[in-house]
Scaffold this active site. Structure first.
Site, PDB file in Angstrom:
ATOM      1  CG  HIS A 192      16.085  11.743  -4.809  1.00  0.00           C
ATOM      2  ND1 HIS A 192      14.895  12.259  -4.371  1.00  0.00           N
ATOM      3  CD2 HIS A 192      16.415  10.757  -3.927  1.00  0.00           C
ATOM      4  CE1 HIS A 192      14.509  11.609  -3.275  1.00  0.00           C
ATOM      5  NE2 HIS A 192      15.409  10.687  -2.999  1.00  0.00           N
ATOM      6  CB  SER A 210       8.035  10.579  -3.533  1.00  0.00           C
ATOM      7  OG  SER A 210       9.174  10.854  -4.322  1.00  0.00           O
ATOM      8  N   GLY A 211      10.543  10.260  -1.321  1.00  0.00           N
ATOM      9  CA  GLY A 211      11.506   9.372  -0.666  1.00  0.00           C
ATOM     10  C   GLY A 211      11.112   9.071   0.772  1.00  0.00           C
ATOM     11  CB  THR A 233      -0.894   0.027   1.259  1.00  0.00           C
ATOM     12  OG1 THR A 233      -0.035  -0.164   2.398  1.00  0.00           O
ATOM     13  CG2 THR A 233      -1.940  -1.069   1.220  1.00  0.00           C
ATOM     14  N   GLY A 234       2.177   1.121   0.101  1.00  0.00           N
ATOM     15  CA  GLY A 234       3.061   2.287   0.242  1.00  0.00           C
ATOM     16  C   GLY A 234       3.498   2.878  -1.087  1.00  0.00           C
ATOM     17  CB  CYS A 239      16.416   6.692  -3.408  1.00  0.00           C
ATOM     18  SG  CYS A 239      16.180   7.708  -1.946  1.00  0.00           S
ATOM     19  NE  ARG A 291      12.990  14.634   2.311  1.00  0.00           N
ATOM     20  CZ  ARG A 291      13.191  13.345   2.051  1.00  0.00           C
ATOM     21  NH1 ARG A 291      13.218  12.898   0.806  1.00  0.00           N
ATOM     22  NH2 ARG A 291      13.378  12.484   3.030  1.00  0.00           N
TER      23      ARG A 291
HETATM   24  P1  A2P Z   1       0.122   0.197   5.867  1.00  0.00           P
HETATM   25  O1  A2P Z   1      -0.578   0.803   4.683  1.00  0.00           O
HETATM   26  O2  A2P Z   1      -0.674  -0.939   6.442  1.00  0.00           O
HETATM   27  O3  A2P Z   1       0.548   1.203   6.881  1.00  0.00           O
HETATM   28  P2  A2P Z   1       5.156   4.494   2.827  1.00  0.00           P
HETATM   29  O4  A2P Z   1       6.636   4.338   2.630  1.00  0.00           O
HETATM   30  O5  A2P Z   1       4.470   5.076   1.646  1.00  0.00           O
HETATM   31  O6  A2P Z   1       4.833   5.204   4.118  1.00  0.00           O
HETATM   32  O7  A2P Z   1       4.568   2.997   2.993  1.00  0.00           O
HETATM   33  C1  A2P Z   1       4.999   2.114   3.984  1.00  0.00           C
HETATM   34  C2  A2P Z   1       4.442   0.710   3.684  1.00  0.00           C
HETATM   35  O8  A2P Z   1       4.903  -0.159   4.709  1.00  0.00           O
HETATM   36  C3  A2P Z   1       2.925   0.636   3.713  1.00  0.00           C
HETATM   37  O9  A2P Z   1       2.482  -0.328   2.778  1.00  0.00           O
HETATM   38  C4  A2P Z   1       2.659   0.169   5.133  1.00  0.00           C
HETATM   39  O10 A2P Z   1       1.442  -0.516   5.304  1.00  0.00           O
HETATM   40  C5  A2P Z   1       3.805  -0.799   5.313  1.00  0.00           C
HETATM   41  N1  A2P Z   1       4.082  -1.046   6.719  1.00  0.00           N
HETATM   42  C6  A2P Z   1       4.455  -0.149   7.658  1.00  0.00           C
HETATM   43  N2  A2P Z   1       4.617  -0.745   8.862  1.00  0.00           N
HETATM   44  C7  A2P Z   1       4.356  -2.072   8.664  1.00  0.00           C
HETATM   45  C8  A2P Z   1       4.339  -3.218   9.500  1.00  0.00           C
HETATM   46  N3  A2P Z   1       4.654  -3.129  10.801  1.00  0.00           N
HETATM   47  N4  A2P Z   1       4.000  -4.414   8.963  1.00  0.00           N
HETATM   48  C9  A2P Z   1       3.705  -4.503   7.646  1.00  0.00           C
HETATM   49  N5  A2P Z   1       3.694  -3.454   6.801  1.00  0.00           N
HETATM   50  C10 A2P Z   1       4.011  -2.247   7.302  1.00  0.00           C
END
Ligand code: A2P
Length: 347
Positions: free
Chosen positions: A254, A172-173, A23-24, A142, A247
């Site tokens: 970048h 975005s980093g 999802t990130g 990155c 930043r």
């Molecule tokens: P979640 O959507 O459930 O928070 P970004 O770098 O854009 O902030 O995204 C970080 C990613 O890492 C997201 O998909 C987030 O899921 C996931 N994440 C963060 N903490 C955990 C965790 N403890 N276990 C599994 N996934 C995690």
């Protein structure tokens, strides 16, 4: 790209691939890159935290239900692409590796472990050999990735003695919440409202912050330390590197000002020719046309873009470069998937 022998036996129906952090910001781009490059996938597993378990993530027009990493059994997974933060990697990457899966980890958790390969496929694919035992491969920072892609062909021409780099890094980093913070603050300021500061140490909209990650006792930030240590681990341990990481209010891409001193003469014209021939690099360097790489143009593309190549008149055997790349693609997702392609030996 690589002459490294495959790590995972060929599977005609494709591989079982897990995206951890689906999802990130990086996880989402990993999915785009997997689709674009037609990575052979038999089963795709979307993993994230319990916060987003049960929600849907799309891949090639189909919805996949996100599963909770903490509840997931990694048995049978061939490749896991991790981008869910360092703590998550420290805890879960060894569990996936113990189940026989190869982990390509985008966090900083394993990068400087002497037993772990830190790999940029255009630069040091043979370092991957270390992963045959422990099954964990680290994706570099990155800013490091785009810089070493540019340094490597020059270093092969004439050994590099010293690198001085200053970065101009997109928000975005720091993930999806950071992207939202820049958008929100920009809107607030344009509407004469007080900007809300949540993630960054100061206002990022209409500002430049000379701090990425936290400070260490020596006055450098951890981001600067990563660039220094990782460059030396990937390229050569006796290259002197100093870095200032900054930043800027840019969403994607970048940029880096890189000053290189060689151990013997290498002029800008030769450097330009060497870089123009190098794998993964596009040279855009036409001062007469005011043409040079910029983040707005690099965003959404795969290459490392290099321009402003010129002799450093102040120092013997030295040149300056301007290096730009999409930090989420070559700086993270694309590099991880190029590594996965070597694991299954896709050219
Ligand atoms: P979640 O959507 O459930 O928070 P970004 O770098 O854009 O902030 O995204 C970080 C990613 O890492 C997201 O998909 C987030 O899921 C996931 N994440 C963060 N903490 C955990 C965790 N403890 N276990 C599994 N996934 C995690």
């Amino acid at each position: 790209m690589s002459e490294v022998e495959r790590f995972i036996e060929q599977k005609s129906g494709g591989y079982v691939v897990a995206v951890v952090g689906a999802t990130g910001a990086v996880g989402q781009t990993m999915l785009d890159v997997l689709a674009e490059r037609k990575f052979p996938i038999a089963t795709l597993i979307m993993l994230a935290s319990s916060r987003s378990a049960g929600t849907a993530v799309a891949f090639k027009g189909r919805d996949y239900i996100v599963q909770d990493l903490a509840e997931f059994d990694p048995e049978g997974v061939d490749i896991a692409l991790f981008s869910a933060g360092g703590d998550t990697s420290l805890e879960y990457a060894p569990r996936f590796a113990a189940a026989g899966c190869y982990v390509v980890d985008n966090s900083s958790a394993w990068r400087m472990d002497p037993e772990v390969a830190l790999v940029v496929p255009e630069v040091n694919p043979h370092a991957l050999e270390m992963a045959r035992e422990n099954h964990i491969i680290a994706n570099p920072n990155c800013s490091t990735i785009q810089m070493v892609v540019a340094l490597k062909p020059l270093h092969d021409e004439v050994a590099i003695a010293r690198v001085v780099v200053s970065t101009y890094q997109a928000v975005s980093g720091a993930g999806n919440r950071a992207i939202e913070e820049l958008a929100k603050q920009t809107g607030q300021l344009l509407n004469s409202q007080e900007p809300s500061i949540e993630l960054f140490p100061a206002r990022i909209a209409f500002n430049v912050i000379p701090q990425i990650d936290s400070f260490m006792d020596d006055g450098y930030t951890k981001e600067e330390r990563k660039m220094i240590d990782e460059t030396r681990k990937i390229l050569e341990s006796d290259i002197a590197v100093t870095a200032t990481t900054v930043r800027v209010p840019v969403f994607y891409g970048h940029s880096e000002s890189v000053n290189i001193t060689f151990t013997a003469p290498l002029d800008a014209a030769t450097a330009r020719a060497v870089l123009a021939d190098a794998e993964g690099i596009c040279v855009v360097d036409a001062p007469a046309l005011e043409d040079y790489p910029m983040a707005t143009e690099a965003a959404g593309t795969d290459p490392v873009w290099v321009g402003r190549i010129r002799d450093d008149m102040s120092c013997p055997n030295s040149i300056n470069l301007w290096v730009v790349a999409d930090n989420i693609r070559k700086g993270a997702a694309l590099n991880a998937i190029q590594i996965a392609e070597i694991l299954i030996s896709v050219e």
